[in-house]
Scaffold this active site. Sequence first.
Site, PDB file in Angstrom:
ATOM      1  N   LYS A 402      35.531  50.543  38.405  1.00  0.00           N
ATOM      2  CA  LYS A 402      35.945  49.500  38.975  1.00  0.00           C
ATOM      3  C   LYS A 402      35.702  48.627  37.672  1.00  0.00           C
ATOM      4  O   LYS A 402      34.746  48.393  37.257  1.00  0.00           O
ATOM      5  CB  LYS A 402      35.435  48.834  40.190  1.00  0.00           C
ATOM      6  CG  LYS A 402      35.666  47.522  40.517  1.00  0.00           C
ATOM      7  CD  LYS A 402      35.069  46.815  41.575  1.00  0.00           C
ATOM      8  CE  LYS A 402      34.836  45.423  41.444  1.00  0.00           C
ATOM      9  NZ  LYS A 402      33.840  44.759  42.585  1.00  0.00           N
ATOM     10  N   TRP A 502      40.333  47.034  46.932  1.00  0.00           N
ATOM     11  CA  TRP A 502      40.125  46.014  48.055  1.00  0.00           C
ATOM     12  C   TRP A 502      39.491  44.924  47.920  1.00  0.00           C
ATOM     13  O   TRP A 502      38.979  44.220  48.725  1.00  0.00           O
ATOM     14  CB  TRP A 502      40.001  46.521  49.131  1.00  0.00           C
ATOM     15  CG  TRP A 502      40.660  47.921  49.813  1.00  0.00           C
ATOM     16  CD1 TRP A 502      42.125  48.158  49.715  1.00  0.00           C
ATOM     17  CD2 TRP A 502      40.117  49.339  49.856  1.00  0.00           C
ATOM     18  NE1 TRP A 502      42.233  49.201  50.295  1.00  0.00           N
ATOM     19  CE2 TRP A 502      41.393  49.891  49.986  1.00  0.00           C
ATOM     20  CE3 TRP A 502      38.981  49.655  49.532  1.00  0.00           C
ATOM     21  CZ2 TRP A 502      40.998  51.351  50.225  1.00  0.00           C
ATOM     22  CZ3 TRP A 502      38.771  50.961  49.692  1.00  0.00           C
ATOM     23  CH2 TRP A 502      39.973  51.945  50.090  1.00  0.00           C
ATOM     24  N   HIS A 503      39.066  44.465  46.672  1.00  0.00           N
ATOM     25  CA  HIS A 503      38.353  43.450  45.957  1.00  0.00           C
ATOM     26  C   HIS A 503      39.263  42.380  45.458  1.00  0.00           C
ATOM     27  O   HIS A 503      38.868  41.323  44.626  1.00  0.00           O
ATOM     28  CB  HIS A 503      37.332  43.746  44.995  1.00  0.00           C
ATOM     29  CG  HIS A 503      36.380  44.826  45.577  1.00  0.00           C
ATOM     30  ND1 HIS A 503      35.312  45.253  44.853  1.00  0.00           N
ATOM     31  CD2 HIS A 503      36.171  45.240  46.840  1.00  0.00           C
ATOM     32  CE1 HIS A 503      34.663  46.222  45.749  1.00  0.00           C
ATOM     33  NE2 HIS A 503      35.053  46.009  46.870  1.00  0.00           N
ATOM     34  N   TYR A 504      40.418  42.038  45.882  1.00  0.00           N
ATOM     35  CA  TYR A 504      41.244  41.053  45.623  1.00  0.00           C
ATOM     36  C   TYR A 504      40.748  39.594  45.900  1.00  0.00           C
ATOM     37  O   TYR A 504      40.159  39.487  46.951  1.00  0.00           O
ATOM     38  CB  TYR A 504      42.834  41.227  45.939  1.00  0.00           C
ATOM     39  CG  TYR A 504      42.895  41.277  47.455  1.00  0.00           C
ATOM     40  CD1 TYR A 504      42.940  40.282  48.154  1.00  0.00           C
ATOM     41  CD2 TYR A 504      42.801  42.688  48.024  1.00  0.00           C
ATOM     42  CE1 TYR A 504      43.221  40.654  49.727  1.00  0.00           C
ATOM     43  CE2 TYR A 504      42.920  42.870  49.133  1.00  0.00           C
ATOM     44  CZ  TYR A 504      43.354  41.863  50.110  1.00  0.00           C
ATOM     45  OH  TYR A 504      43.493  41.952  51.459  1.00  0.00           O
TER      46      TYR A 504
END
Length: 572
Positions: A402, A502-504
């Site tokens: 990531k 899913w870390h927006y």
Amino acid sequence: MAFGHRRSLLPVFFLCCLRICYTEHASTYTFVKHAVQAPPVSYYDYIIVGGGTAGCPLAATLSEKHSVLLLERGGSPYGNRNITELAYFSQNLADTSPASPSQRFLSEDGVINARARVLGGGSCLNAGFYTRASPEYVRDVGWDGALVNQSYQWVEKMVAFEPPMLQWQSAVRDGLLEAGITPYNGFTYDHMYGTKIGGTIFDRDGHRHTAADLLQYANPDGLMVLLHATVGRILFRQTGGAARPVAHGVVFHDAAGVRHRAYLNNGAKNEIVVCAGAVGSPQLLMLSGVGPRDHLESLAIDVVVDQPMVGQSMSDNPMNAIFVPSPTPVEVSLIQVVGITRFGSFIEGASGSNFASHYSQITHELRFGMFSAQTGQIFTINDMNDLPAASSSMRGGFILEKIMGPLSTGHLDLKNKNPDDNPSVTFNYFKEPEDLQRCVKGIETIEKVIQSKAFSRFRFQYISTEELLRMALNFPMNLLPKHDNASKSLEQFCKDTVMTIWHYHGGCQVGQVVDKDYKVVGVDALRVVDGSTFNFSPGTNPQATVMMLGRYMGIKIQTERRETDDEVRRKS
């Protein structure tokens, strides 16, 4: 100031009893009701929109001394094994039904993503990793370090655990060390360079503990939680032409489509706090007339404040993964180990059937065609022969990287005035060259882990890393075209296989949409407290910091209110 925390100071036995007791009673909250039971009109000191990762701890804290309404558009997490049990982690992400706690959306980049629609928010859907923001992050944001520590600890007493380290995760850990991601920092919630075992919100029995559990801290006489309550807009009043608009209520509809109104009690210090997440918060502000004038007027939305930065600077940390089939069985595990590199990538892993079944579901949908919001074309995947079957006997795991930050940003726009619909979101993955180079270095590190001696028992020696890259191209998590050179060019591989973790975040950032106290600029009695305010995603997983922020801001709001009252008394 020390921000770290390696082990709880409370006795382990006491902590376990505390959390077991809380969890047993969490599903019987007396203050949680369905919105169909709500009166047509109600009044509270605080109205919180969004019962997610930030909204739950904020509501619990403010309810100690004030009346609080918490509005959640989804249902309860309790009794749903897809949420509560680690073994069923992927089922929520694969569920596209209207009742799913996960609402899928397709970004304009062609990447499939999801937003939470359940009490507890993203903590009900994610892979469970729990880790704090770095001390540098805390200082740069300007938070009070002592209160940050206290707020993290408040969260951790309820939902954070040390994960069991079994064979596959241990091999990833040791492989990272062989690959040079040193030093080894052991088990810690701290964010520090090197390899570590992080916390998890799954306990030793594989049961998930979510932000909804933090409502056990609430004063039951001060809190009302309404489920299936979708807020359509925030109500403003303006007493004079030069006066600033003041938020004083919300309009929401229940599961039957009946509209309700909730207002703030009379009092200058009462507020509405939006905690609807990085997609929901900027969406709600714009639906309420706070946003770019031209965009709002194009949808016939009355402009309350022309705020051009609402919905801007949207970011999503790009993730790229390599699946490594194993000749021997592996445990089912989610994220437990992380390698925090100095070049700006985080290396993590998950094993067993969980991620694979999610990939398999996406693959099935793509095989039979999926509409692309980006081009309007139908993409189909035909050559699936190399895909491993997703089953409980799935052998192997994913090692992923990531990008820290990231530097690349995009924007969010409304498609219509329906709050139930997803807005249009563009993240512009790898727009900034530095993000792409971080990905390349991350993939190179993953290759070293796979080739390490520590990991050798969990890979087929005859399968080259280039073949693994080629296999990864057959696990489509996006609708982007694949290139023939993607298994030979890591730059192209990163672009072709980009996924979300899913870390927006972004859309209501501090200094652009809200001030340092998270008050929306240009209006009164309105704040935003969630990941939409972040300039960068904190730590290797933001959920710990978002939960911390809910508690932190609850304390700050209480303190600010008390200091104002004291000042009034002194003057009188």
